[in-house]
Design a protein around this motif. Sequence first.
Motif, PDB file in Angstrom:
ATOM      1  N   SER A  40       0.815  -1.214   0.000  1.00  0.00           N
ATOM      2  CA  SER A  40       0.000   0.000   0.000  1.00  0.00           C
ATOM      3  C   SER A  40       0.852   1.269   0.000  1.00  0.00           C
ATOM      4  O   SER A  40       0.319   2.374  -0.039  1.00  0.00           O
ATOM      5  N   GLY A  41       2.189   1.095   0.049  1.00  0.00           N
ATOM      6  CA  GLY A  41       3.072   2.249  -0.065  1.00  0.00           C
ATOM      7  C   GLY A  41       3.486   2.874   1.254  1.00  0.00           C
ATOM      8  O   GLY A  41       4.083   3.946   1.285  1.00  0.00           O
ATOM      9  N   LYS A  42       3.173   2.208   2.356  1.00  0.00           N
ATOM     10  CA  LYS A  42       3.543   2.768   3.665  1.00  0.00           C
ATOM     11  C   LYS A  42       5.060   2.676   3.875  1.00  0.00           C
ATOM     12  O   LYS A  42       5.691   1.734   3.432  1.00  0.00           O
ATOM     13  N   SER A  43       5.589   3.658   4.569  1.00  0.00           N
ATOM     14  CA  SER A  43       7.022   3.674   4.885  1.00  0.00           C
ATOM     15  C   SER A  43       7.297   2.728   6.048  1.00  0.00           C
ATOM     16  O   SER A  43       6.379   2.315   6.762  1.00  0.00           O
ATOM     17  N   TYR A  44       8.584   2.439   6.265  1.00  0.00           N
ATOM     18  CA  TYR A  44       8.958   1.593   7.398  1.00  0.00           C
ATOM     19  C   TYR A  44       8.440   2.189   8.704  1.00  0.00           C
ATOM     20  O   TYR A  44       7.892   1.477   9.545  1.00  0.00           O
ATOM     21  N   GLU A  45       8.583   3.503   8.865  1.00  0.00           N
ATOM     22  CA  GLU A  45       8.151   4.165  10.107  1.00  0.00           C
ATOM     23  C   GLU A  45       6.649   4.005  10.317  1.00  0.00           C
ATOM     24  O   GLU A  45       6.192   3.754  11.436  1.00  0.00           O
ATOM     25  N   GLU A  46       5.866   4.135   9.245  1.00  0.00           N
ATOM     26  CA  GLU A  46       4.409   3.967   9.357  1.00  0.00           C
ATOM     27  C   GLU A  46       4.051   2.527   9.717  1.00  0.00           C
ATOM     28  O   GLU A  46       3.173   2.279  10.545  1.00  0.00           O
ATOM     29  N   ILE A  47       4.758   1.575   9.099  1.00  0.00           N
ATOM     30  CA  ILE A  47       4.511   0.162   9.392  1.00  0.00           C
ATOM     31  C   ILE A  47       4.882  -0.143  10.840  1.00  0.00           C
ATOM     32  O   ILE A  47       4.138  -0.809  11.559  1.00  0.00           O
ATOM     33  N   LEU A  48       6.026   0.386  11.280  1.00  0.00           N
ATOM     34  CA  LEU A  48       6.475   0.202  12.662  1.00  0.00           C
ATOM     35  C   LEU A  48       5.431   0.721  13.641  1.00  0.00           C
ATOM     36  O   LEU A  48       5.049   0.019  14.584  1.00  0.00           O
ATOM     37  N   GLN A  49       4.941   1.926  13.412  1.00  0.00           N
ATOM     38  CA  GLN A  49       3.932   2.515  14.314  1.00  0.00           C
ATOM     39  C   GLN A  49       2.679   1.662  14.371  1.00  0.00           C
ATOM     40  O   GLN A  49       2.160   1.369  15.445  1.00  0.00           O
ATOM     41  N   GLU A  50       2.195   1.268  13.195  1.00  0.00           N
ATOM     42  CA  GLU A  50       0.951   0.508  13.133  1.00  0.00           C
ATOM     43  C   GLU A  50       1.091  -0.864  13.808  1.00  0.00           C
ATOM     44  O   GLU A  50       0.246  -1.260  14.615  1.00  0.00           O
ATOM     45  N   MET A  51       2.167  -1.572  13.502  1.00  0.00           N
ATOM     46  CA  MET A  51       2.356  -2.922  14.041  1.00  0.00           C
ATOM     47  C   MET A  51       2.689  -2.897  15.529  1.00  0.00           C
ATOM     48  O   MET A  51       2.192  -3.728  16.282  1.00  0.00           O
ATOM     49  N   SER A  52       3.519  -1.955  15.963  1.00  0.00           N
ATOM     50  CA  SER A  52       3.881  -1.936  17.388  1.00  0.00           C
ATOM     51  C   SER A  52       2.696  -1.517  18.253  1.00  0.00           C
ATOM     52  O   SER A  52       2.550  -1.994  19.363  1.00  0.00           O
ATOM     53  N   ALA A  53       1.831  -0.650  17.730  1.00  0.00           N
ATOM     54  CA  ALA A  53       0.628  -0.274  18.479  1.00  0.00           C
ATOM     55  C   ALA A  53      -0.348  -1.453  18.556  1.00  0.00           C
ATOM     56  O   ALA A  53      -0.925  -1.723  19.600  1.00  0.00           O
ATOM     57  N   LYS A  54      -0.497  -2.155  17.456  1.00  0.00           N
ATOM     58  CA  LYS A  54      -1.456  -3.252  17.393  1.00  0.00           C
ATOM     59  C   LYS A  54      -1.016  -4.452  18.225  1.00  0.00           C
ATOM     60  O   LYS A  54      -1.825  -5.100  18.875  1.00  0.00           O
ATOM     61  N   TYR A  55       0.284  -4.750  18.207  1.00  0.00           N
ATOM     62  CA  TYR A  55       0.777  -5.963  18.859  1.00  0.00           C
ATOM     63  C   TYR A  55       1.610  -5.690  20.107  1.00  0.00           C
ATOM     64  O   TYR A  55       2.191  -6.611  20.668  1.00  0.00           O
ATOM     65  N   GLU A  56       1.681  -4.426  20.528  1.00  0.00           N
ATOM     66  CA  GLU A  56       2.450  -4.054  21.719  1.00  0.00           C
ATOM     67  C   GLU A  56       3.861  -4.639  21.662  1.00  0.00           C
ATOM     68  O   GLU A  56       4.326  -5.282  22.598  1.00  0.00           O
ATOM     69  N   MET A  57       4.502  -4.431  20.536  1.00  0.00           N
ATOM     70  CA  MET A  57       5.848  -4.941  20.298  1.00  0.00           C
ATOM     71  C   MET A  57       6.824  -3.776  20.354  1.00  0.00           C
ATOM     72  O   MET A  57       6.518  -2.696  19.867  1.00  0.00           O
ATOM     73  N   ASP A  58       7.980  -3.992  20.958  1.00  0.00           N
ATOM     74  CA  ASP A  58       8.950  -2.902  21.005  1.00  0.00           C
ATOM     75  C   ASP A  58       9.617  -2.734  19.642  1.00  0.00           C
ATOM     76  O   ASP A  58       9.664  -3.663  18.841  1.00  0.00           O
ATOM     77  N   GLY A  59      10.094  -1.532  19.375  1.00  0.00           N
ATOM     78  CA  GLY A  59      10.659  -1.184  18.083  1.00  0.00           C
ATOM     79  C   GLY A  59      11.831  -2.049  17.670  1.00  0.00           C
ATOM     80  O   GLY A  59      11.959  -2.412  16.505  1.00  0.00           O
ATOM     81  N   GLU A  60      12.673  -2.412  18.634  1.00  0.00           N
ATOM     82  CA  GLU A  60      13.855  -3.216  18.315  1.00  0.00           C
ATOM     83  C   GLU A  60      13.468  -4.615  17.839  1.00  0.00           C
ATOM     84  O   GLU A  60      14.012  -5.121  16.862  1.00  0.00           O
ATOM     85  N   SER A  61      12.522  -5.233  18.516  1.00  0.00           N
ATOM     86  CA  SER A  61      12.061  -6.565  18.113  1.00  0.00           C
ATOM     87  C   SER A  61      11.407  -6.504  16.743  1.00  0.00           C
ATOM     88  O   SER A  61      11.639  -7.369  15.894  1.00  0.00           O
ATOM     89  N   PHE A  62      10.570  -5.499  16.532  1.00  0.00           N
ATOM     90  CA  PHE A  62       9.901  -5.379  15.243  1.00  0.00           C
ATOM     91  C   PHE A  62      10.909  -5.138  14.132  1.00  0.00           C
ATOM     92  O   PHE A  62      10.804  -5.730  13.064  1.00  0.00           O
ATOM     93  N   GLU A  63      11.893  -4.285  14.379  1.00  0.00           N
ATOM     94  CA  GLU A  63      12.896  -3.976  13.353  1.00  0.00           C
ATOM     95  C   GLU A  63      13.611  -5.253  12.901  1.00  0.00           C
ATOM     96  O   GLU A  63      13.782  -5.496  11.713  1.00  0.00           O
ATOM     97  N   ARG A  64      13.995  -6.091  13.853  1.00  0.00           N
ATOM     98  CA  ARG A  64      14.674  -7.347  13.523  1.00  0.00           C
ATOM     99  C   ARG A  64      13.752  -8.243  12.689  1.00  0.00           C
ATOM    100  O   ARG A  64      14.159  -8.789  11.666  1.00  0.00           O
ATOM    101  N   TYR A  65      12.505  -8.382  13.112  1.00  0.00           N
ATOM    102  CA  TYR A  65      11.538  -9.206  12.380  1.00  0.00           C
ATOM    103  C   TYR A  65      11.313  -8.644  10.978  1.00  0.00           C
ATOM    104  O   TYR A  65      11.310  -9.369   9.994  1.00  0.00           O
ATOM    105  N   PHE A  66      11.123  -7.320  10.893  1.00  0.00           N
ATOM    106  CA  PHE A  66      10.830  -6.667   9.619  1.00  0.00           C
ATOM    107  C   PHE A  66      11.974  -6.878   8.627  1.00  0.00           C
ATOM    108  O   PHE A  66      11.740  -7.245   7.477  1.00  0.00           O
TER     109      PHE A  66
END
Length: 85
Positions: A40-66
């Motif tokens: 859908s064209g979202k940036s990494y930062e937008e994806i990070l915000q959306e996923m970390s809010a939805k799944y209560e995941m910290d940024g470092e864990s999400f970054e590694r997964y992403f």
Amino acid sequence: MLKIKKNIAISDSGFVFDPGTGDSYTLNPTGLEIIQLIKSGKSYEEILQEMSAKYEMDGESFERYFYDFTSMLKQMRLTENHGED
């Protein structure tokens, strides 16, 4: 920015088909969500915000997964690069 190739078909159930190679893959629900956000064209930062809010995941864990996930997409040749990765 990372983009999913236009000809890649992605179903709502997580089935991914590359008509160029005939290869198909199945994504788990989280992978499907991320690939849809990328498509859908979202940036990494937008994806990070959306996923970390939805799944209560910290940024470092999400970054590694992403980055593991997007590396896998690149290896499967499902992406095209425009500018920066």
